[in-house]
Design a protein around this motif. Structure first.
Motif, short mmCIF file in Angstrom:
data_model
loop_
_atom_site.label_atom_id
_atom_site.label_comp_id
_atom_site.label_asym_id
_atom_site.label_seq_id
_atom_site.Cartn_x
_atom_site.Cartn_y
_atom_site.Cartn_z
N VAL A 207 0.87 -1.18 0.00
CA VAL A 207 0.00 0.00 0.00
C VAL A 207 0.90 1.23 0.00
O VAL A 207 1.65 1.47 0.95
CB VAL A 207 -0.96 0.01 1.21
CG1 VAL A 207 -1.86 1.24 1.18
CG2 VAL A 207 -1.81 -1.26 1.22
N HIS A 208 0.85 1.99 -1.09
CA HIS A 208 1.69 3.19 -1.23
C HIS A 208 1.33 4.23 -0.18
O HIS A 208 2.20 4.92 0.34
CB HIS A 208 1.53 3.77 -2.63
CG HIS A 208 1.92 2.82 -3.72
ND1 HIS A 208 1.08 1.80 -4.15
CD2 HIS A 208 3.06 2.70 -4.44
CE1 HIS A 208 1.68 1.12 -5.10
NE2 HIS A 208 2.88 1.63 -5.30
N ALA A 209 0.04 4.37 0.12
CA ALA A 209 -0.42 5.32 1.13
C ALA A 209 -0.14 4.72 2.51
O ALA A 209 -0.65 3.66 2.85
CB ALA A 209 -1.91 5.58 0.97
N HIS A 210 0.70 5.42 3.27
CA HIS A 210 1.10 4.86 4.57
C HIS A 210 1.53 5.97 5.51
O HIS A 210 1.80 7.09 5.09
CB HIS A 210 2.27 3.88 4.38
CG HIS A 210 3.53 4.56 3.97
ND1 HIS A 210 3.80 4.90 2.66
CD2 HIS A 210 4.59 5.00 4.71
CE1 HIS A 210 4.98 5.51 2.60
NE2 HIS A 210 5.48 5.59 3.83
N ILE A 211 1.60 5.60 6.78
CA ILE A 211 2.20 6.46 7.81
C ILE A 211 3.42 5.72 8.32
O ILE A 211 3.31 4.61 8.85
CB ILE A 211 1.19 6.77 8.94
CG1 ILE A 211 0.00 7.55 8.36
CG2 ILE A 211 1.88 7.54 10.07
CD1 ILE A 211 -1.14 7.78 9.34
N THR A 212 4.58 6.32 8.12
CA THR A 212 5.83 5.70 8.56
C THR A 212 5.89 5.73 10.08
O THR A 212 5.64 6.76 10.70
CB THR A 212 7.04 6.46 7.98
OG1 THR A 212 7.00 6.37 6.56
CG2 THR A 212 8.36 5.91 8.50
N VAL A 213 6.22 4.58 10.68
CA VAL A 213 6.42 4.56 12.13
C VAL A 213 7.90 4.40 12.48
O VAL A 213 8.32 4.85 13.54
CB VAL A 213 5.55 3.51 12.85
CG1 VAL A 213 4.09 3.93 12.82
CG2 VAL A 213 5.71 2.14 12.28
N LEU A 214 8.70 3.80 11.59
CA LEU A 214 10.15 3.76 11.81
C LEU A 214 10.84 3.48 10.48
O LEU A 214 10.62 2.46 9.86
CB LEU A 214 10.54 2.71 12.84
CG LEU A 214 11.98 2.80 13.35
CD1 LEU A 214 12.23 4.12 14.07
CD2 LEU A 214 12.30 1.64 14.27
#
Length: 193
Positions: free
Chosen positions: A38-45
């Motif tokens: 999924v290209h749409a993401h929220i980076t967590v690390l």
């Protein structure tokens, strides 16, 4: 794998149509053929460890953290701009993302968020970059009915981002001990043409 980096990220299927289209517009080399990516993401690390350093101990540690966190709801509505011109959505509440980043960074201190480049890590979903033809207003118009989006963080992906090599390496369901299980194809992912 060279010419890329790994990222621990929360996929955001609700925004996939917009974010994937922006990748197709700006750089097709970052459009993934992996049906669960999924290209749409929220980076967590990220950047995270190189794939050759991801052993059973690393996978087990991530599994424990993902299982302890559990799934959570959030909303994407507020559009903001970083000083470098990156237009993004801010998750509300933001704290579950900050907590997950802190827990993962504690477990993997050699992987500071964004390589340690920013003293205040702000969880976000990247939409575009401000330029002559791209503004917050034009981005909001292009988003249309996708925003506001009521979302649920259910999965943590270890994703590889590289030219023509973007894919999911491992996935964990938040709140469930299922180490390294590749999820079913998310419904919002647009099929390859």
């Amino acid at each position: 794998m060279t010419g890329g980096h790994a990222v621990l990220q929360i996929p955001v299927p609700a925004l996939e149509p917009f974010v994937r289209q922006r990748h197709e517009h700006y750089d097709r080399d970052f459009v993934s053929a992996d049906p669960v990516f999924v290209h749409a993401h929220i980076t967590v690390l990220g950047p995270f460890l190189p794939p050759e350093a991801v052993d059973d101990r690393v996978l087990s540690t991530i599994d424990e953290i993902a299982c302890a966190v559990g799934a959570f709801d959030y909303r994407l509505e507020q559009i903001d701009v970083f000083p470098n011109g990156v237009i993004h959505l801010v998750p509300d509440p933001i704290e579950p993302f900050r907590s997950l980043t802190a827990e993962l960074f504690t477990a993997f201190p050699s992987c500071p968020p964004y390589g340690g480049a920013f003293p205040d890590v702000r969880p976000h979903l990247t939409l575009d970059a401000r330029s002559d033809g791209v503004t917050v207003e034009s981005t909001r118009r292009r988003l249309g009915s996708l925003v506001p989006a009521q979302c649920r963080a259910e999965r943590l992906d270890l994703a590889w981002w590289g030219n023509r090599t973007c894919r999911v390496l491992h996935s964990w369901w938040l709140g469930r001990p299922q180490s390294s299980q590749r999820p079913e194809r998310p419904a919002a992912v647009i099929p390859e043409t």
